[in-house]
Every structure is written in structure tokens, then in C-alpha cells.
Motif scaffolding. Structure first.
Motif, PDB file in Angstrom:
ATOM      1  N   LYS A 130       3.124  -2.883  -0.885  1.00 51.70           N
ATOM      2  CA  LYS A 130       3.718  -1.557  -0.683  1.00 51.70           C
ATOM      3  C   LYS A 130       2.845  -0.720   0.255  1.00 51.70           C
ATOM      4  O   LYS A 130       1.656  -0.518   0.007  1.00 51.70           O
ATOM      5  N   ARG A 131       3.448  -0.228   1.310  1.00 54.47           N
ATOM      6  CA  ARG A 131       2.675   0.483   2.336  1.00 54.47           C
ATOM      7  C   ARG A 131       2.130   1.826   1.856  1.00 54.47           C
ATOM      8  O   ARG A 131       1.025   2.226   2.228  1.00 54.47           O
ATOM      9  N   ASP A 132       2.916   2.535   1.036  1.00 52.67           N
ATOM     10  CA  ASP A 132       2.500   3.869   0.613  1.00 52.67           C
ATOM     11  C   ASP A 132       2.076   3.884  -0.850  1.00 52.67           C
ATOM     12  O   ASP A 132       2.309   4.853  -1.573  1.00 52.67           O
ATOM     13  N   CYS A 133       1.431   2.818  -1.302  1.00 48.58           N
ATOM     14  CA  CYS A 133       1.007   2.715  -2.700  1.00 48.58           C
ATOM     15  C   CYS A 133      -0.072   3.755  -3.009  1.00 48.58           C
ATOM     16  O   CYS A 133      -1.091   3.846  -2.309  1.00 48.58           O
ATOM     17  N   VAL A 134       0.157   4.521  -4.077  1.00 50.34           N
ATOM     18  CA  VAL A 134      -0.764   5.581  -4.489  1.00 50.34           C
ATOM     19  C   VAL A 134      -1.175   5.366  -5.943  1.00 50.34           C
ATOM     20  O   VAL A 134      -0.328   5.204  -6.819  1.00 50.34           O
ATOM     21  N   ASN A 156      -2.531  -2.294   0.418  1.00 47.87           N
ATOM     22  CA  ASN A 156      -2.506  -0.938   0.965  1.00 47.87           C
ATOM     23  C   ASN A 156      -2.758   0.164  -0.047  1.00 47.87           C
ATOM     24  O   ASN A 156      -2.777   1.339   0.342  1.00 47.87           O
ATOM     25  N   CYS A 157      -2.919  -0.149  -1.321  1.00 51.65           N
ATOM     26  CA  CYS A 157      -3.078   0.910  -2.321  1.00 51.65           C
ATOM     27  C   CYS A 157      -4.298   1.771  -2.032  1.00 51.65           C
ATOM     28  O   CYS A 157      -5.398   1.258  -1.799  1.00 51.65           O
ATOM     29  N   GLN A 158      -4.071   3.062  -2.043  1.00 54.36           N
ATOM     30  CA  GLN A 158      -5.146   4.045  -1.920  1.00 54.36           C
ATOM     31  C   GLN A 158      -5.380   4.653  -3.301  1.00 54.36           C
ATOM     32  O   GLN A 158      -4.437   4.972  -4.020  1.00 54.36           O
ATOM     33  N   HIS A 208       0.984  14.467  -2.004  1.00 52.85           N
ATOM     34  CA  HIS A 208       1.731  13.400  -2.668  1.00 52.85           C
ATOM     35  C   HIS A 208       2.910  13.961  -3.459  1.00 52.85           C
ATOM     36  O   HIS A 208       2.801  15.018  -4.077  1.00 52.85           O
TER      37      HIS A 208
END
Length: 311
Positions: A130-134, A156-158, A208
Motif C-alpha cells: 500500500k503506497r499511502d500506508c500510515v 511503504n508504511c510510514q 492525515h
């Protein structure tokens, strides 16, 4: 003598033709049985079907909880969290009323240390690419094996980490992954004050609108914090802004009716527990015989998060 007994090769050829014809008819005929069976099997394992089955199982648990309260109560105010060891000896503790009865529709994996610090996650594969994993992690205490494995298992998780008692993540996070981590010495609370912030305030700071995985371990403040967070969402009929929650519960100075009301608020907001374990480290070293700490992992079944909806 019959032809097929005199010429076995010819018989084999005929048999092959018959079987092949029946197979083709079964595949292409609109009323064929084979495709319907195959479709039923496929449908039985798709995500919506698995979720509906899990909901039915959990709804049965809700009825059984009321039966257990009536059995040992008969009212919530008659129930104690941990009955004393005196006669009559009722065979329950508070945790028996709140089992992790929801079935995660994906794989369940422990991320982090096998002892204190690790958490059970439902479907980490859903955020692997997932590109926008938060991910938010509140309560670090220099133990970041959970966060380190999130980073190792995703592309990609931030991760945003918060803990006002320490100055950084723990040493478990390798230097190569520090670019995907963000730490602030802040605490999580029910209102903003003196480096203490609500979850909504932290999300606003970071720009977010949704969190995929939220981990909270804040030493009993989870009750005030989550109440302040959840009540506005319930009032407005909105889904909570996170996909799943890993939470340690600290039942210090609580009554059964207080905990029941708070837990039912979580359920009303769509949170369903899929894993639980008592904190036996705490029990062993700090308060012998006490079992008032437990780890729970919840899936949010409302809204359209990545764990309950296919993209």
C-alpha cells in the motif's frame, strides 16, 4: 464378440471422446452443474462472505454475554471484575465476558517480540504494498520491535510514534528504515494540553485523514482518550479513522458496569476484537495474582478500510 473387446485401442479412443464431450458440455452449458459448484466455492471464500460469517459468530457472542451477566448478576452492577477467593466461588473473571470472538478474514501475524512489546495484527499483507500506508504507535518506552517488523514486512508504511516519557523510538529500528519513522515526545489524551494531544489533533498536524494500524499503550489513559475520540464519531454516524487497533487495557480502579459501558461503545463504533492475551509479564513481576492487564487487537468493520474492502 463386441467390437470394444476386440479392439481395446478403439475402445479407449471412444471413451476419451465421450468423457471429453461431457466435460465440454459441463463447462459451456448454461445449466451445467460444475460451474455452479465452482462459483459457490469461490463465493464462499470471498472477503464479504468471510466478514458476514464473522459478524454472525460475534453476534452470537453478544447474546451469550448477556446470558453470563444474568447468570452471575443478574445485573451488571452485581458483577465484580475478579471475584474474591471465598465461597461461593463463581467461575469467571471479567475477561470471560469479552472474548476475542471475531474472526480476522486474513492471516493473523504477531509482529514484534514474543514477550512484552509484540502485537497481533490482522492481514498485514493488505498493507504490504500500500503506497499511502500510515501507522501510529502511541507508547514506545524504547521498545520498538513491533514498529521494526511493520517496516520489515511492508514497502511503504510510514510510522508516527508518540511517547512523552522518552526521546526516540527504541534501538530495534535499523538505521536504514529511519526515513520511514517520525517521532515526537507527545502524549495521547482526551484533550489538548501541555504536549498532550487528541488523536484527531495529531492526525491534523500530520495531514492525515486515515490510519491503517493504530497501536496504543498508555497506562489506563486509553479509557479517557478513546471515549473522547469515539463519541463524536458515534454522534455523527461516521466510521472511525483507523482500520485496526492494537490496545493494552489497564483495568485499574474500574467497576464492571464502567468497563461494560466503555466496551459497548467500542462495539457500537464498529470495533471487533480478533485476538487477546493477558499481560503475564506484569502479573509475574509487579502484582502477583493480578490479571487486570490484557492485550487486545480490534478490527474496524465500519467504513471502507483496506482490511474489510477490496480495492
Amino acid at each position: 464378440m463386441a467390437l470394444w473387446t476386440q479392439h481395446p485401442r478403439y475402445s479407449t479412443f471412444i471413451l476419451f471422446c465421450v468423457v471429453g464431450t461431457l466435460y465440454l458440455l459441463g463447462v459451456h452449458h448454461p445449466g451445467a452443474i460444475r460451474p455452479r459448484i465452482a462459483l459457490r466455492k469461490l463465493h464462499a471464500h470471498d472477503l464479504p462472505t468471510r466478514l458476514e460469517r464473522s459478524k454472525r459468530i460475534y453476534n452470537k457472542l453478544l447474546v451469550e454475554r448477556q446470558g453470563l451477566i444474568k447468570k452471575f448478576g443478574p445485573n451488571p452492577q452485581d458483577i465484580v471484575l475478579f471475584p474474591p477467593n471465598v465461597a461461593p466461588w463463581p467461575p469467571y473473571t471479567v475477561w470471560d465476558f469479552f472474548p476475542a470472538a471475531f474472526n480476522c478474514p486474513h492471516e493473523i501475524q504477531r509482529l514484534g517480540a514474543l514477550g512484552d512489546g509484540g502485537k497481533w495484527v490482522c492481514g498485514v499483507s493488505r498493507v504490504e504494498k500500500k503506497r499511502d500506508c500510515v501507522v501510529y504507535s502511541v507508547g514506545i518506552n524504547y521498545e520498538s520491535s513491533f514498529e521494526a517488523e511493520i517496516l520489515a514486512n511492508t514497502d511503504n508504511c510510514q510510522i508516527w510514534g508518540y511517547d512523552y516519557t522518552v526521546s526516540s523510538f527504541g534501538p530495534q529500528i535499523p538505521a536504514s528504515a529511519l526515513g520511514r519513522t517520525h517521532f515526537k515526545p507527545y502524549g495521547l489524551a482526551g484533550k489538548d494540553k501541555d504536549k498532550m494531544y487528541t488523536l484527531e489533533s495529531l492526525m491534523k498536524m500530520n495531514g492525515h485523514t486515515h490510519i491503517d494500524i493504530l497501536k496504543i499503550d498508555i497506562e489506563h489513559w486509553e479509557f479517557e482518550t478513546l471515549t473522547a475520540l469515539i463519541e463524536p464519531y458515534l454522534a455523527n454516524g461516521r466510521p472511525l479513522p483507523f482500520g485496526q487497533l492494537q490496545l493494552e487495557l489497564h483495568l485499574w480502579n474500574m467497576t464492571f458496569p464502567e468497563f461494560l459501558k466503555w466496551w459497548e461503545m467500542l462495539e457500537a463504533a464498529g470495533l471487533r476484537p480478533f485476538w487477546t492475551e493477558p499481560n503475564l509479564v506484569y502479573q509475574n513481576y509487579n502484582r502477583a495474582g493480578s490479571t487486570d492487564l490484557a492485550e487486545y487487537s480490534f478490527l474496524n468493520i465500519k467504513g471502507s478500510n483496506v482490511f474489510i474492502k477490496d480495492s
